[in-house]
Design an enzyme around this catalytic site. Sequence first.
Site, mmCIF file in Angstrom:
data_model
loop_
_atom_site.group_PDB
_atom_site.id
_atom_site.type_symbol
_atom_site.label_atom_id
_atom_site.label_comp_id
_atom_site.label_asym_id
_atom_site.label_seq_id
_atom_site.Cartn_x
_atom_site.Cartn_y
_atom_site.Cartn_z
ATOM 1 N N LYS A 1 -8.649 -11.530 6.813
ATOM 2 C CA LYS A 1 -8.269 -10.730 7.996
ATOM 3 C C LYS A 1 -9.347 -9.700 8.325
ATOM 4 N N VAL B 1 0.829 -1.203 0.000
ATOM 5 C CA VAL B 1 0.000 0.000 0.000
ATOM 6 C C VAL B 1 0.868 1.259 0.000
ATOM 7 N N LEU C 1 -7.281 -0.069 -3.104
ATOM 8 C CA LEU C 1 -6.626 -0.647 -4.285
ATOM 9 C C LEU C 1 -6.629 -2.167 -4.191
ATOM 10 N N ASN D 1 -14.704 -4.704 2.007
ATOM 11 C CA ASN D 1 -14.035 -5.992 1.774
ATOM 12 C C ASN D 1 -14.963 -7.159 2.078
ATOM 13 N N LYS E 1 -3.692 -14.200 -6.884
ATOM 14 C CA LYS E 1 -4.420 -13.779 -8.080
ATOM 15 C C LYS E 1 -3.380 -13.455 -9.142
ATOM 16 N N LYS F 1 -14.397 0.559 5.304
ATOM 17 C CA LYS F 1 -13.332 -0.251 4.696
ATOM 18 C C LYS F 1 -13.569 -1.738 4.969
ATOM 19 N N GLU G 1 -7.526 2.482 2.191
ATOM 20 C CA GLU G 1 -7.116 2.261 0.805
ATOM 21 C C GLU G 1 -7.950 1.133 0.199
ATOM 22 N N ASP H 1 10.470 3.023 6.299
ATOM 23 C CA ASP H 1 10.186 1.662 6.777
ATOM 24 C C ASP H 1 11.327 1.237 7.692
ATOM 25 N N ARG I 1 -9.835 -22.102 -11.795
ATOM 26 C CA ARG I 1 -10.184 -20.719 -12.153
ATOM 27 C C ARG I 1 -11.096 -20.643 -13.369
ATOM 28 N N CYS J 1 -5.958 -9.624 2.868
ATOM 29 C CA CYS J 1 -6.947 -8.775 3.544
ATOM 30 C C CYS J 1 -8.353 -9.338 3.708
HETATM 31 P P1 NAD Z 1 2.969 -4.899 3.922
HETATM 32 O O1 NAD Z 1 3.275 -5.981 4.885
HETATM 33 O O2 NAD Z 1 3.237 -5.111 2.479
HETATM 34 O O3 NAD Z 1 3.774 -3.573 4.340
HETATM 35 C C1 NAD Z 1 3.786 -3.062 5.624
HETATM 36 C C2 NAD Z 1 5.165 -2.434 5.883
HETATM 37 O O4 NAD Z 1 5.118 -1.745 7.135
HETATM 38 C C3 NAD Z 1 6.312 -3.440 6.002
HETATM 39 O O5 NAD Z 1 7.302 -3.128 5.040
HETATM 40 C C4 NAD Z 1 6.822 -3.280 7.438
HETATM 41 O O6 NAD Z 1 8.231 -3.427 7.543
HETATM 42 C C5 NAD Z 1 6.414 -1.851 7.742
HETATM 43 N N1 NAD Z 1 6.297 -1.554 9.171
HETATM 44 C C6 NAD Z 1 5.625 -2.257 10.121
HETATM 45 N N2 NAD Z 1 5.732 -1.629 11.313
HETATM 46 C C7 NAD Z 1 6.488 -0.523 11.108
HETATM 47 C C8 NAD Z 1 6.940 0.531 11.961
HETATM 48 N N3 NAD Z 1 6.610 0.549 13.256
HETATM 49 N N4 NAD Z 1 7.698 1.501 11.438
HETATM 50 C C9 NAD Z 1 8.034 1.490 10.120
HETATM 51 N N5 NAD Z 1 7.622 0.523 9.258
HETATM 52 C C10 NAD Z 1 6.860 -0.464 9.749
HETATM 53 O O7 NAD Z 1 1.453 -4.513 4.163
HETATM 54 P P2 NAD Z 1 0.419 -3.934 3.065
HETATM 55 O O8 NAD Z 1 -0.088 -5.047 2.219
HETATM 56 O O9 NAD Z 1 1.014 -2.727 2.442
HETATM 57 O O10 NAD Z 1 -0.806 -3.521 4.013
HETATM 58 C C11 NAD Z 1 -0.717 -2.397 4.865
HETATM 59 C C12 NAD Z 1 -2.100 -2.066 5.391
HETATM 60 O O11 NAD Z 1 -2.949 -1.685 4.307
HETATM 61 C C13 NAD Z 1 -2.834 -3.230 6.080
HETATM 62 O O12 NAD Z 1 -3.583 -2.717 7.144
HETATM 63 C C14 NAD Z 1 -3.741 -3.768 5.009
HETATM 64 O O13 NAD Z 1 -4.900 -4.373 5.555
HETATM 65 C C15 NAD Z 1 -4.117 -2.515 4.253
HETATM 66 N N6 NAD Z 1 -4.464 -2.728 2.825
HETATM 67 C C16 NAD Z 1 -3.724 -3.557 2.047
HETATM 68 C C17 NAD Z 1 -4.020 -3.698 0.689
HETATM 69 C C18 NAD Z 1 -3.223 -4.613 -0.216
HETATM 70 O O14 NAD Z 1 -3.605 -4.751 -1.372
HETATM 71 N N7 NAD Z 1 -2.155 -5.244 0.233
HETATM 72 C C19 NAD Z 1 -5.049 -2.935 0.127
HETATM 73 C C20 NAD Z 1 -5.771 -2.072 0.957
HETATM 74 C C21 NAD Z 1 -5.457 -1.976 2.301
HETATM 75 C C1 UGA Z 2 -9.112 -6.659 -2.233
HETATM 76 C C2 UGA Z 2 -10.162 -5.597 -2.624
HETATM 77 O O1 UGA Z 2 -10.613 -5.878 -3.955
HETATM 78 C C3 UGA Z 2 -9.566 -4.195 -2.549
HETATM 79 O O2 UGA Z 2 -10.566 -3.229 -2.811
HETATM 80 C C4 UGA Z 2 -8.995 -3.966 -1.146
HETATM 81 O O3 UGA Z 2 -8.378 -2.691 -1.068
HETATM 82 C C5 UGA Z 2 -7.980 -5.028 -0.841
HETATM 83 O O4 UGA Z 2 -8.605 -6.347 -0.938
HETATM 84 C C6 UGA Z 2 -7.432 -4.939 0.552
HETATM 85 O O5 UGA Z 2 -8.047 -4.374 1.435
HETATM 86 O O6 UGA Z 2 -6.345 -5.511 0.705
HETATM 87 P P1 UGA Z 2 -7.087 -7.851 -3.461
HETATM 88 O O7 UGA Z 2 -7.187 -8.817 -2.317
HETATM 89 O O8 UGA Z 2 -5.770 -7.279 -3.778
HETATM 90 O O9 UGA Z 2 -8.075 -6.611 -3.201
HETATM 91 O O10 UGA Z 2 -7.630 -8.540 -4.803
HETATM 92 P P2 UGA Z 2 -9.084 -8.937 -5.327
HETATM 93 O O11 UGA Z 2 -9.140 -8.651 -6.772
HETATM 94 O O12 UGA Z 2 -10.155 -8.379 -4.507
HETATM 95 O O13 UGA Z 2 -9.083 -10.520 -5.174
HETATM 96 C C7 UGA Z 2 -9.105 -11.147 -3.903
HETATM 97 C C8 UGA Z 2 -9.258 -12.642 -4.083
HETATM 98 O O14 UGA Z 2 -10.547 -12.971 -4.578
HETATM 99 C C9 UGA Z 2 -8.271 -13.247 -5.083
HETATM 100 O O15 UGA Z 2 -7.832 -14.488 -4.613
HETATM 101 C C10 UGA Z 2 -9.100 -13.407 -6.344
HETATM 102 O O16 UGA Z 2 -8.626 -14.391 -7.198
HETATM 103 C C11 UGA Z 2 -10.444 -13.776 -5.739
HETATM 104 N N1 UGA Z 2 -11.600 -13.503 -6.619
HETATM 105 C C12 UGA Z 2 -11.865 -12.232 -7.005
HETATM 106 C C13 UGA Z 2 -12.438 -14.547 -6.997
HETATM 107 O O17 UGA Z 2 -12.216 -15.717 -6.638
HETATM 108 N N2 UGA Z 2 -13.527 -14.271 -7.787
HETATM 109 C C14 UGA Z 2 -13.813 -13.007 -8.186
HETATM 110 O O18 UGA Z 2 -14.844 -12.822 -8.911
HETATM 111 C C15 UGA Z 2 -12.961 -11.957 -7.790
#
Ligand code: NAD
Ligand code: UGA
Length: 473
Positions: A285, A21, A169, A230, A345, A226, A167, A42, A451, A282
């Site tokens: 979780k 993110v 995305l 999800n 995915k 949020k 977020e 980080d 799939r 996510c």
């Molecule tokens: P990530 O594990 O990829 O990245 C998190 C980073 O934070 C790591 O690099 C870690 O080293 C760093 N970190 C942790 N504690 C720290 C600290 N005290 N100081 C400095 N750095 C620190 O996680 P992510 O996938 O980017 O997710 C971050 C958040 O965003 C989560 O809450 C997740 O639920 C949310 N989110 C994720 C997605 C996604 O697609 N991955 C999408 C939307 C929201």
């Molecule tokens: C999901 C949400 O789509 C984002 O909006 C959100 O920000 C993010 O979680 C988050 O909070 O981390 P992401 O997990 O990256 O994004 O990807 P998705 O496209 O949502 O797919 C999630 C899972 O569902 C994958 O395993 C995908 O293959 C599966 N999926 C998706 C299905 O099995 N069927 C579908 O029709 C769509």
Amino acid sequence: MTTFAKSLDGLKICCIGAGYVGGPTMTILAEHCPQIRVCVVDISQPRIDQWNSDNLPIYEPGLKKIVEEVRGKNLFFSTDVEGEIEKADIIFVAVNTPTKSYGIGAGSASNVKNIELCARTIAKCAKSAKIIVEKSTVPVETASALKRVLLANSNGDVKFQILSNPEFLAEGTAVKDLEDPSRVLIGGDQNEEGLEAIALLVEVYAQWVPRDKILTTNVWSSELSKLVANAYLAQRISSINSISALCEATKADVNEVARAVGTDRRIGSAFLRASVGFGGSCFQKDILNLVYLCESFGLPEVAAYWRGVITMNDYQKERFAKKMVRSMFNSITGKRIAMFGFAFKKDTGDTRETAAAYVSKYLLDERAKIHVCDPKVTAEDMFMEFKYTLNITEDTLPELKSLISINNDPYDAAKGAHAIAIMTEWDEFKDYDYKRIYESMQKPAFIFDGRNILDHKKLIDIGFEVHAIGKTF
Ligand code: NAD
Ligand code: UGA
């Protein structure tokens, strides 16, 4: 007592957390706001080194090009967490918030220890007014807890405003989602200072997002939205997956049902692709977090309703694995299985909570030999996923590394195999020469398409025994 910055010119933004993110969101922000200095910090030196190299720590289509355009101009990556906090006007917190694995709420509550740690560091280093933006997905009321930690640990001269800006995305489409989001959500206190902070963040996003797509709410609505977004997305997948089981028991075809149902404008067609089960860091979780919140607020029926989404997902993964074993004459010990795809995915190398790991676990329990072929997943990531999510290591399964390996030539991976299992919907899997693959495999040659991406009729004509999700042949 200083007040918050009033204009974007010369504004300094720091983002704590350089993950999936923090990295992409700040890259797009820096791209559209050349007048703002953005620094992503980080605690992980290797991660920051990768962001500063040609080999970015995450794969996202289109991201590398934009990073290269802005890095060193107004986008920086650093491990100087305290120094960058001190300089910043706005601090985004984008650290990981995994499910708690111990103590109260273990297995469902989100672990917000990283968030609290950030608040304590900010309180220690802040010498001027700061707007703190929750970018991580957090339980409702985290902003209030953050505020208490900040006020209790600072000298009282520094002003803080906490905003929630979750977020949305999705991985694999992060650049597209950030460039053109469905909406940007900003929650904040509904008082003069809160509204002032909201207005500044709205101004930042308005540099590239149309204002009518920027929604503002109170903090709790934003935090909760949020989790609910999800939960709704995951619920649609579990719903269609539940129907896929019924389709397999009848003569219905889940793709046809999804199309028929999804063309109702009120229902819509997105997120109705039946699959081996959803994965990613996510969905599970955040639903578990929602379930925990409902239980904490004395709403067991609401909690049970949402827990059903996870139960159905677990059922789907297990059902797929069991079907593989049953179809291959209830015996897969020593049999070679080519697993196409391990990422959760397509278009990402992320393996967190991937359905492929769960299916592998069932197959490994039966001592099958798995050859994984995935365009982006490394052996290191795969074994990390086994270790952290499923607790499988060489200590728990001594022959682990002799049973499962990465083999990135699909023809090699499938040579002599009894079955192919499609776990990820990578486009390139559709283009392989399946006639050539069939000829090199043991007979009967099975394909389990988790799939529904392959041309099943063509495969049957070649000679394969085909099993797909939610359809029978
Ligand atoms: P990530 O594990 O990829 O990245 C998190 C980073 O934070 C790591 O690099 C870690 O080293 C760093 N970190 C942790 N504690 C720290 C600290 N005290 N100081 C400095 N750095 C620190 O996680 P992510 O996938 O980017 O997710 C971050 C958040 O965003 C989560 O809450 C997740 O639920 C949310 N989110 C994720 C997605 C996604 O697609 N991955 C999408 C939307 C929201
Ligand atoms: C999901 C949400 O789509 C984002 O909006 C959100 O920000 C993010 O979680 C988050 O909070 O981390 P992401 O997990 O990256 O994004 O990807 P998705 O496209 O949502 O797919 C999630 C899972 O569902 C994958 O395993 C995908 O293959 C599966 N999926 C998706 C299905 O099995 N069927 C579908 O029709 C769509």
